[in-house]
Write an enzyme that holds these catalytic residues in place. Structure first.
Site, PDB file in Angstrom:
ATOM      1  N   SER A  44       0.869  -1.171   0.000  1.00  0.00           N
ATOM      2  CA  SER A  44       0.000   0.000   0.000  1.00  0.00           C
ATOM      3  C   SER A  44       0.909   1.225   0.000  1.00  0.00           C
ATOM      4  O   SER A  44       1.791   1.348   0.855  1.00  0.00           O
ATOM      5  CB  SER A  44      -0.874  -0.038   1.253  1.00  0.00           C
ATOM      6  OG  SER A  44      -1.882   0.934   1.159  1.00  0.00           O
ATOM      7  N   GLU A  45       0.717   2.135  -0.956  1.00  0.00           N
ATOM      8  CA  GLU A  45       1.774   3.132  -1.213  1.00  0.00           C
ATOM      9  C   GLU A  45       1.945   4.190  -0.123  1.00  0.00           C
ATOM     10  O   GLU A  45       2.896   4.958  -0.156  1.00  0.00           O
ATOM     11  CB  GLU A  45       1.611   3.782  -2.592  1.00  0.00           C
ATOM     12  CG  GLU A  45       0.362   4.591  -2.802  1.00  0.00           C
ATOM     13  CD  GLU A  45      -0.666   3.837  -3.641  1.00  0.00           C
ATOM     14  OE1 GLU A  45      -0.682   2.588  -3.584  1.00  0.00           O
ATOM     15  OE2 GLU A  45      -1.467   4.497  -4.322  1.00  0.00           O
ATOM     16  N   ASN A  46       1.037   4.219   0.853  1.00  0.00           N
ATOM     17  CA  ASN A  46       1.260   5.139   1.972  1.00  0.00           C
ATOM     18  C   ASN A  46       2.331   4.625   2.933  1.00  0.00           C
ATOM     19  O   ASN A  46       2.662   5.305   3.910  1.00  0.00           O
ATOM     20  CB  ASN A  46      -0.049   5.410   2.728  1.00  0.00           C
ATOM     21  CG  ASN A  46      -0.712   4.149   3.239  1.00  0.00           C
ATOM     22  OD1 ASN A  46      -0.802   3.161   2.523  1.00  0.00           O
ATOM     23  ND2 ASN A  46      -1.155   4.168   4.471  1.00  0.00           N
ATOM     24  N   GLY A  47       2.867   3.410   2.651  1.00  0.00           N
ATOM     25  CA  GLY A  47       4.018   2.958   3.434  1.00  0.00           C
ATOM     26  C   GLY A  47       3.815   1.671   4.191  1.00  0.00           C
ATOM     27  O   GLY A  47       4.235   1.552   5.343  1.00  0.00           O
TER      28      GLY A  47
ATOM     29  N   SER B   8       8.530   3.794   0.261  1.00  0.00           N
ATOM     30  CA  SER B   8       7.438   3.126  -0.446  1.00  0.00           C
ATOM     31  C   SER B   8       7.558   3.335  -1.954  1.00  0.00           C
ATOM     32  O   SER B   8       7.386   2.404  -2.743  1.00  0.00           O
ATOM     33  CB  SER B   8       6.101   3.684   0.053  1.00  0.00           C
ATOM     34  OG  SER B   8       5.038   3.035  -0.583  1.00  0.00           O
TER      35      SER B   8
END
Lengths: 219, 234
Positions: free
Chosen positions: A46-49, A88
């Site tokens: 998930s690209e928020n980390g 990320s």
């Protein structure tokens, strides 16, 4: 019959491999997580980390500090890791994610994708979509084959502002599985009960139809 | 303050020196890990003409959204905005400028800004509206865009725990842009849920080393949830 959203997710899930790190976009791509085969381990990024996204929490375990890129509250799986946004996107832009699945408004025969902006409508932003399409090697676009008015979304040239240039090779629509090679869509599979003629009619960009176009198989 | 002690006693002190027309970098993703009390202090202070660099712009009445109420923000640099009606109105009325930036490019702009790298090349955005007016260069047969780093007059950061020297750790996905913003502020202010004595945090687990941090302030947090999703009973 055109595929349902669940069937589209199921077909994408057939492309998963054991040990894959996968980024799923919002919408149909998110549903792919429900169809991971039991004998397979995949890790969702998930690209928020977050690498190793789990299911939604219960009322008891909900935590405002634990969300996914869609801003939904989630949990982590065993073996997950959490990191900064730069880390990320180093994963994403450095080509470390094995499979990226995302939606689009339009795709064209040169592998261009438009997914973030409709001129003269409110523009909310591209989020991480431009990074994902530029950084990933293996991308599957999921979308309906044509708009509600019947306009094809598989074009010779994208009409909307692009998200990425020359980066798409695989497209799953509600009618067909297609691959993009040398300036054309190649019809690989069709949805059960959908005729090749219907797909030809609803594809505006150059389409190559092999002699045999099998129906998709769902277990 | 003495030596390495970065702790300040009040939010007023934490944001002292913020002036009109400054650039403020803010951590947070959606409403997760946002420096909610530092934002509230900027609202109280009434600074105007701000350029705010943050992945999102909060919602109506919470997060950076509250700075729209008195038109304190002149320009937003973000990857995704418009979850709030006021934002949309000010944008359409021409009172607010928005520079949409791909999320990974935004993170890297802050990282580079903090690391003394003035610009970097990336494939993200090539052939899209993001590339307009930017230099491009070929490396190994592929085209890349030159993107410039960002440095802020202030960085406002939300941590979980800090020690008095400004070593910070973040909790879960509330980390997001916070450690990047922390490196790229001329004055970096971190608000945390807990301040511990020096030596209590394991040096191995520090996310943001104190060298980046100028002020630490203790706060209490609402931590509003933007999209509350729970598992349905099976």
């Amino acid at each position: 019959m055109s595929l349902t959203r669940e069937q589209m997710a199921q077909r994408v899930a057939q492309e998963l491999q054991d040990g894959f790190y996968v980024n799923l976009g919002i919408g149909i791509p998110t549903l792919v997580a429900n169809f991971v085969p039991n004998n397979m381990s995949v890790m969702l990024q998930s690209e928020n980390g977050l690498l190793g996204m789990g299911e939604f929490p219960t009322e008891d375990t909900i935590d405002a500090d634990m969300i996914n890129a869609g801003k939904q509250t989630v949990t982590t799986v065993k073996g997950a890791s959490i990191f900064s946004s730069a880390e990320s996107f180093a994963m994403i832009r450095g080509g470390h994610v094995d499979l990226t699945v995302l939606g689009a408004f339009e795709v064209d025969v040169n592998g261009n994708i438009a997914s973030w902006m409709i001129p003269n409508k409110l523009i909310k932003g591209m989020g991480g979509a431009m990074d994902l399409v530029a950084g990933a090697e293996n991308i599957i676009v999921t979308m309906t084959h044509a708009s509600k008015n019947g306009d094809s979304k598989l074009l010779s040239d994208c009409s909307l502002p692009l998200t990425g240039k020359g980066c798409i090779k695989k497209v799953l629509t509600d009618l067909a599985w297609l691959e993009i090679e040398e300036g054309a869509f190649i019809l690989k599979e069709r949805a059960p009960g959908v005729s090749v003629e219907e797909i030809i009619e609803k594809t505006q960009g150059k389409l190559i139809v092999p002699d045999d176009v099998p129906e998709m198989i769902f277990s | 303050m003495a030596g390495f002690d970065k702790v300040v006693a009040s939010y007023e002190e934490a944001m002292a020196g913020l002036q009109d027309d400054m650039t403020v970098l803010a951590g947070g993703f959606g409403l997760c890990g946002i420096p909610e009390n530092l934002i509230a202090e900027i609202k109280r202070k009434g600074s105007k003409g701000l350029t705010v660099v943050s992945n999102n712009c909060g919602v109506d009445g919470f997060g950076l959204g509250v700075l729209l109420e008195d038109k304190q923000i002149r320009k937003m640099v973000s990857s995704y905005v418009g979850e709030n009606a006021l934002f949309e109105k000010q944008l359409l009325d021409g009172e607010l400028e928005v520079e949409l930036t791909p999320q990974g490019t935004l993170a890297e702009k802050m990282r580079a800004g903090g690391a003394g790298i003035p610009a970097f090349y990336t494939a993200t955005g090539v052939g899209t509206p993001v590339a307009e007016g930017k230099e491009t260069k070929q490396f190994n047969g592929r085209e890349y865009l030159l993107e410039e780093a960002i440095v802020g007059d202030f960085a406002i950061v939300k941590g979980w725990k800090a020690d008095r020297y400004g070593n910070v750790i973040y909790r879960h996905t509330a980390q997001n842009f916070n450690p990047l913003a922390a490196t790229a502020g001329k004055i970096t202010v971190v608000e945390v849920e807990e301040i511990v004595d020096v030596g209590e945090l394991d040096p191995t687990h520090i996310h943001t080393p104190g060298i980046y941090v100028d002020r630490v302030v203790l706060g209490s947090f609402e931590k509003r949830i933007e999209k509350r999703t729970v598992k349905t009973a099976e």
